[in-house]
Design a protein around this motif. Structure first.
Motif, PDB file in Angstrom:
ATOM      1  N   LYS A  82      -7.684  -9.193  -2.872  1.00  0.00           N
ATOM      2  CA  LYS A  82      -6.673  -8.162  -3.135  1.00  0.00           C
ATOM      3  C   LYS A  82      -6.948  -6.921  -2.292  1.00  0.00           C
ATOM      4  CE  LYS A  82      -4.099  -5.949  -6.732  1.00  0.00           C
ATOM      5  NZ  LYS A  82      -4.217  -5.135  -7.910  1.00  0.00           N
ATOM      6  N   LYS A 136      -8.567   1.825  11.971  1.00  0.00           N
ATOM      7  CA  LYS A 136      -8.812   1.213  10.654  1.00  0.00           C
ATOM      8  C   LYS A 136      -9.729  -0.006  10.779  1.00  0.00           C
ATOM      9  CE  LYS A 136      -4.776   2.648   8.073  1.00  0.00           C
ATOM     10  NZ  LYS A 136      -3.494   2.271   7.490  1.00  0.00           N
ATOM     11  N   VAL A 184      -1.050 -21.972   8.237  1.00  0.00           N
ATOM     12  CA  VAL A 184      -0.882 -22.020   6.773  1.00  0.00           C
ATOM     13  C   VAL A 184      -2.229 -22.316   6.127  1.00  0.00           C
ATOM     14  CG1 VAL A 184       0.228 -23.259   4.876  1.00  0.00           C
ATOM     15  CG2 VAL A 184       1.538 -22.690   6.918  1.00  0.00           C
ATOM     16  N   LEU A 239     -10.542  -0.389   0.427  1.00  0.00           N
ATOM     17  CA  LEU A 239     -11.090  -0.348   1.785  1.00  0.00           C
ATOM     18  C   LEU A 239     -10.503   0.846   2.544  1.00  0.00           C
ATOM     19  CD1 LEU A 239     -10.815  -4.162   2.528  1.00  0.00           C
ATOM     20  CD2 LEU A 239     -12.933  -2.863   2.257  1.00  0.00           C
ATOM     21  N   GLU A 244      -4.474 -19.335   6.178  1.00  0.00           N
ATOM     22  CA  GLU A 244      -4.010 -18.327   5.223  1.00  0.00           C
ATOM     23  C   GLU A 244      -4.415 -18.726   3.796  1.00  0.00           C
ATOM     24  OE1 GLU A 244      -1.712 -16.438   2.349  1.00  0.00           O
ATOM     25  OE2 GLU A 244      -1.153 -18.473   2.891  1.00  0.00           O
ATOM     26  N   GLN A 245      -4.304 -20.023   3.499  1.00  0.00           N
ATOM     27  CA  GLN A 245      -4.688 -20.492   2.158  1.00  0.00           C
ATOM     28  C   GLN A 245      -6.185 -20.305   1.920  1.00  0.00           C
ATOM     29  OE1 GLN A 245      -3.151 -24.417   2.740  1.00  0.00           O
ATOM     30  NE2 GLN A 245      -1.331 -24.064   1.497  1.00  0.00           N
ATOM     31  N   ALA A 301      -1.887  -4.467   4.371  1.00  0.00           N
ATOM     32  CA  ALA A 301      -0.470  -4.114   4.202  1.00  0.00           C
ATOM     33  C   ALA A 301      -0.168  -2.751   4.823  1.00  0.00           C
ATOM     34  CB  ALA A 301      -0.102  -4.110   2.724  1.00  0.00           C
ATOM     35  N   GLY A 302      -1.186  -1.932   5.005  1.00  0.00           N
ATOM     36  CA  GLY A 302      -0.984  -0.599   5.570  1.00  0.00           C
ATOM     37  C   GLY A 302      -0.993  -0.563   7.089  1.00  0.00           C
ATOM     38  N   PHE A 303      -1.232  -1.712   7.730  1.00  0.00           N
ATOM     39  CA  PHE A 303      -1.238  -1.727   9.202  1.00  0.00           C
ATOM     40  C   PHE A 303       0.196  -1.660   9.727  1.00  0.00           C
ATOM     41  CE2 PHE A 303      -5.179  -4.718   9.098  1.00  0.00           C
ATOM     42  CZ  PHE A 303      -5.960  -3.672   8.639  1.00  0.00           C
ATOM     43  N   ARG A 355       3.454 -20.706   1.992  1.00  0.00           N
ATOM     44  CA  ARG A 355       4.834 -21.159   2.201  1.00  0.00           C
ATOM     45  C   ARG A 355       5.715 -20.907   0.967  1.00  0.00           C
ATOM     46  NH1 ARG A 355       2.999 -26.251   5.319  1.00  0.00           N
ATOM     47  NH2 ARG A 355       3.459 -25.706   7.446  1.00  0.00           N
ATOM     48  N   SER A 398       1.167 -24.011  13.649  1.00  0.00           N
ATOM     49  CA  SER A 398       1.885 -23.501  12.489  1.00  0.00           C
ATOM     50  C   SER A 398       1.227 -24.010  11.200  1.00  0.00           C
ATOM     51  CB  SER A 398       3.346 -23.956  12.573  1.00  0.00           C
ATOM     52  OG  SER A 398       3.992 -23.752  11.370  1.00  0.00           O
ATOM     53  N   GLU A 399       0.902 -25.299  11.201  1.00  0.00           N
ATOM     54  CA  GLU A 399       0.287 -25.907  10.021  1.00  0.00           C
ATOM     55  C   GLU A 399      -1.125 -25.350   9.792  1.00  0.00           C
ATOM     56  OE1 GLU A 399       2.270 -27.859   8.390  1.00  0.00           O
ATOM     57  OE2 GLU A 399       0.823 -28.171   6.787  1.00  0.00           O
ATOM     58  N   GLN A 441      -5.885  -7.685   1.270  1.00  0.00           N
ATOM     59  CA  GLN A 441      -4.414  -7.749   1.380  1.00  0.00           C
ATOM     60  C   GLN A 441      -3.802  -6.359   1.307  1.00  0.00           C
ATOM     61  OE1 GLN A 441      -3.193 -10.485  -1.688  1.00  0.00           O
ATOM     62  NE2 GLN A 441      -3.307 -12.253  -0.316  1.00  0.00           N
ATOM     63  N   GLN A 442      -4.304  -5.566   0.373  1.00  0.00           N
ATOM     64  CA  GLN A 442      -3.796  -4.203   0.177  1.00  0.00           C
ATOM     65  C   GLN A 442      -4.054  -3.364   1.441  1.00  0.00           C
ATOM     66  OE1 GLN A 442      -2.580  -4.162  -2.842  1.00  0.00           O
ATOM     67  NE2 GLN A 442      -2.045  -2.053  -3.315  1.00  0.00           N
ATOM     68  N   PHE A 443      -5.246  -3.511   1.981  1.00  0.00           N
ATOM     69  CA  PHE A 443      -5.647  -2.757   3.170  1.00  0.00           C
ATOM     70  C   PHE A 443      -4.788  -3.172   4.371  1.00  0.00           C
ATOM     71  CE2 PHE A 443      -8.791  -2.361   6.790  1.00  0.00           C
ATOM     72  CZ  PHE A 443      -8.784  -0.979   6.828  1.00  0.00           C
ATOM     73  N   ASN A 461       1.150  -6.897  -4.711  1.00  0.00           N
ATOM     74  CA  ASN A 461       1.295  -6.896  -3.256  1.00  0.00           C
ATOM     75  C   ASN A 461       2.443  -7.851  -2.930  1.00  0.00           C
ATOM     76  OD1 ASN A 461       0.882  -6.631  -0.553  1.00  0.00           O
ATOM     77  ND2 ASN A 461      -1.327  -6.871  -0.686  1.00  0.00           N
ATOM     78  N   ARG A 470      -7.157 -19.624  -1.984  1.00  0.00           N
ATOM     79  CA  ARG A 470      -6.375 -20.573  -2.774  1.00  0.00           C
ATOM     80  C   ARG A 470      -6.809 -22.006  -2.515  1.00  0.00           C
ATOM     81  NH1 ARG A 470      -2.076 -17.237  -1.632  1.00  0.00           N
ATOM     82  NH2 ARG A 470      -1.516 -18.492   0.163  1.00  0.00           N
ATOM     83  N   GLN A 500       0.810  -1.218   0.000  1.00  0.00           N
ATOM     84  CA  GLN A 500       0.000   0.000   0.000  1.00  0.00           C
ATOM     85  C   GLN A 500       0.849   1.277   0.000  1.00  0.00           C
ATOM     86  OE1 GLN A 500      -2.690   0.629   3.342  1.00  0.00           O
ATOM     87  NE2 GLN A 500      -4.333   1.095   1.925  1.00  0.00           N
ATOM     88  N   HIS A 501       1.890   1.315   0.859  1.00  0.00           N
ATOM     89  CA  HIS A 501       2.669   2.544   0.982  1.00  0.00           C
ATOM     90  C   HIS A 501       4.099   2.394   0.462  1.00  0.00           C
ATOM     91  CE1 HIS A 501      -0.659   3.755   3.460  1.00  0.00           C
ATOM     92  NE2 HIS A 501      -0.402   2.845   4.370  1.00  0.00           N
TER      93      HIS A 501
END
Lengths: 241, 475
Positions: B270, B293, B424, B214, B427-428, B277-279, A188, B420-421, B273-275, A94, B433, A77-78
């Protein structure tokens, strides 16, 4: 038993493949870029010492600090990288949160530390006897021919050295992915061999499995170094030999 | 030349002997006034460290035999294990309670049951879920220091601005999702102009196209992300059955994964994710919740400290995070606590436990918990503990610890790998995905296989190990 477990551990293979993929791109890219920069810095240009210092400086920055900076540069973003891409009309990805771009971002970032290689190439370039260039010039060789037929053979031991160091360094790469991609990044896609080894040793406390992985890493580095030595034997020219 | 060679040889030998001696154990150390020095490794820094330091100072002043030397240690868990394996551990150490199972099973801790009995410390003195965190395979391996539970935190100002009652938390997951939509603001191009509108005001076509940025989100289940792998608890499910069956692909976990995914399905992968990324970092004014936010977040009792520090003007409140079945499970939470342990091979276990027992006294525990702005793990607390506590919602967190639906991380050494697994897998699923079924299946297969191996190894040493622990004569 640990080796059998390793064979059936899909995350182990993914980490290994990621590491090899990184090596396949980062080593040649680093070698070509550092050689090109070294050749340029070896020319009689104004402010040459200043440029040499500038190119070497990044390799002095602690890896953790540079990784933190790159995290911001690649911020979706930034980030400055996407800001630059936006200026030329490209909608940047991204980088760190997209499974397709995590690895390219690390490969690009690896160029940050080529300062050491540049210094080694520069020393080698300055060691090439002037009379060989003069002879080549008398024979009518142009700049490219002098580079390919005089410079390259004369610095081939140094190219070989940088390649071997590159193989060892890239198989062991740890800090950058560890800092930038906790849990191996999206899907991963940036989980490296050394990071997975560390996770097993100090996070999952599977010390035996981690030790077995360390042996595998040693054998891979040894194997690749021997392979590189065999394949390049014909091209490495030792002037004193 | 000959002299130089001799000098190098002597220096080399001295270096070799020094390095060999450094591996040997240290002899007892005493302070100038004759107190035996015992080492205490602490994992906290900052104000949490200061709170424990106050208790340590009080202990050191309280008697004339022992001096506790407190040392803040980063990445304490791995260093403690290595120090213990090397035969040179500290006398007492702090440890996250979720590591008690792994450490005890690896033989790195000393069972404390006999020492507790001698001192008259009973497990009945503690809130059940918290002392349970310190136990494994029928033995007590540590005693609680400061505990924590988690709850929904919300930004009252943003609630008010969105036409919601700022004093009313969502009562069910459905209500949470609806309130999140009402709180979400997006930037979208309409008639050639960028405008900011509420998500609920978007047309169906605009929602479908997801061609927006967002600006603010009501709730994102992956923020802060520390409890991602345990959402199943709010879906009336569990992560482990007994100590040998993984429940990653249970219908409840599939429902949790589907709910988790519904946010990116609705808002766009997207865009989210974009939003996100700004945290900024959690402990900073740029944190998603502290910067306004994200309006609702699941956080622990510690959040109050960060609000005070980084967003002191924020109007906020805390209440149970709603579950899928609020009538059956009105207050689901996750309990966690810091523990004090005596590593195996500690040179002064009696003195170490004397210090641990001192911390367990009601007044000292309250000094510690008040300093760390948490609640006490002891059942008995002083009358003004809650009323004088700086966190205005401390009772919510205490209620959480007493709740019948208070959960903990699974009591298995596999947990770190499991989480941990599962992380993942989540996240998927979040990034669309994988389907919840596919993600859960791969977690189930991989972790069950690993757990089976772990169980096999445990079964092989079980009798011997339990006997060894029962006959432990450290105390």
């Amino acid at each position: 038993m640990n080796y059998v477990d390793m064979f059936f551990d899909e995350v182990f293979w993914k980490a290994l493949w990621n590491t090899l993929k990184f090596s396949m791109f980062a080593i040649p890219l680093g070698m070509v870029v550092s050689l090109l920069v070294a050749v340029m810095l070896n020319q009689q240009i104004v402010g040459r010492p200043m440029f040499r210092t500038i190119y070497f400086l990044p390799s002095l920055v602690p890896i953790i600090a540079s990784s933190m900076i790159w995290m911001w540069l690649f911020n979706g973003q930034h980030g400055l990288v996407n800001f630059g891409l936006d200026k030329i009309g490209i909608d940047g990805p991204n980088w760190l949160n997209d499974a397709r771009w995590a690895m390219p971002s690390l490969i690009l970032m690896s160029l940050w530390g080529v300062g050491n290689q540049i210094v080694i190439y520069l020393a080698a370039l300055q060691d090439v006897p002037r009379h060989l260039y003069e002879s080549a010039e008398l024979d009518g060789a142009n700049g490219l021919q002098r580079l390919l037929h005089v410079t390259m053979p004369m610095i081939s031991p140094v190219i070989y050295f940088n390649m071997v160091m590159g193989i060892i360094g890239s198989i062991q790469v740890f800090v950058q992915p560890f800092i930038m991609f906790p849990n191996g990044g999206p899907d991963r896609s940036a989980l490296f061999f050394a990071v997975y080894l560390y996770d097993n040793a100090f996070s999952f406390l599977n010390m035996g499995y981690a030790c077995a992985m360390a042996w595998v890493m040693f054998l891979i580095v040894l194997g690749l170094t021997l392979l590189a030595t065999q394949l390049t034997k014909r091209f490495v020219h030792y002037a004193g030999a | 030349m000959r002299i130089n060679k001799c000098l190098v040889l002597i220096i080399g030998l001295i270096g070799l002997m020094t390095s060999m001696l450094s591996g040997c154990g240290e002899s007892d150390r005493y302070t100038d006034d004759g107190k035996l020095v015992i080492q205490y490794w602490e994992k906290w820094t900052g104000f949490e460290y200061d709170a424990m330091k106050a208790v340590v100072d009080k202990y050191n002043e309280s008697q004339d035999k022992v001096f506790v030397e407190m040392l803040p240690v980063s990445q304490l868990d791995s260093k403690l294990l290595l120090a213990t394996a090397g035969g040179n551990p500290p006398d007492v150490s702090g440890l996250w309670s979720y590591l008690v199972k792994t450490f005890s099973e690896k033989g790195a801790l000393t069972p404390l049951d006999k020492a507790m009995a001698k001192r008259g410390i009973s497990t009945d003195d503690y809130i059940p879920v918290l002392i349970d965190l310190c136990q494994h395979r029928g033995f007590t391996w540590g005693l609680p220091a400061t505990p924590a539970t988690i709850a929904l935190h919300w930004n009252k100002k943003l609630f008010r601005e969105s036409g919601l009652d700022p004093n009313m938390a969502p009562q069910s997951l459905e209500e949470l999702d609806a309130m999140s939509d009402a709180l979400t603001i997006v930037r979208i191009e309409r008639e050639g102009k960028d405008v900011e509108v509420r998500f609920t005001d978007l047309t169906d076509t605009e929602k479908e196209a997801k061609n927006f940025d967002l600006v603010r989100v009501g709730h994102l289940p992956h923020v802060p992300g520390w409890f991602n792998t345990m959402w199943v608890y709010w879906f009336d499910g569990d992560l482990l059955e007994g100590d040998r069956k993984i429940l990653a692909d249970s219908p409840e976990n599939l429902a949790a994964l589907a709910w988790y995914r519904s946010y990116t399905e609705k808002l766009g992968v997207k865009n989210v994710q974009q939003f996100a990324a700004g945290f900024g970092n959690f402990a900073s004014p740029q944190d998603a919740f502290l910067s306004g936010k994200v309006a609702m977040v699941i956080q622990g009792v510690w959040m109050h400290n960060f609000i005070e520090k980084y967003a002191p003007s924020m109007e906020w409140a805390a209440a149970p995070f709603p579950s899928v079945n609020p009538k059956k499970t009105p207050f689901v939470t996750i309990a966690e606590c810091d523990t004090l342990v005596v590593p195996k091979g500690a040179k002064h276990p009696e003195e170490a436990f004397d210090f641990i027992a001192f911390v367990q006294k009601q007044e000292n525990m309250e000094l510690l918990c008040m300093g760390q702005k948490k609640f006490s793990p002891l059942k008995k607390v002083s009358d003004d503990f809650v009323s004088s506590h700086p966190n205005p919602y401390i009772q919510t967190f205490i209620d959480g610890a007493w709740s019948k639906d208070a959960k903990t991380v699974p009591k298995s050494p596999i947990w770190k790998e499991y989480t941990s697994e599962m992380g993942v897998g989540y996240e998927q699923v979040l990034s669309l995905r994988k389907t919840p079924e596919d993600a859960a299946k791969s977690v189930q297969e991989r972790i069950q296989r690993k757990l089976d191996g772990m169980v096999r190894r445990w079964d092989a040493v079980k009798t011997e190990r339990l006997e060894q622990w029962a006959n432990d004569d450290t105390f």
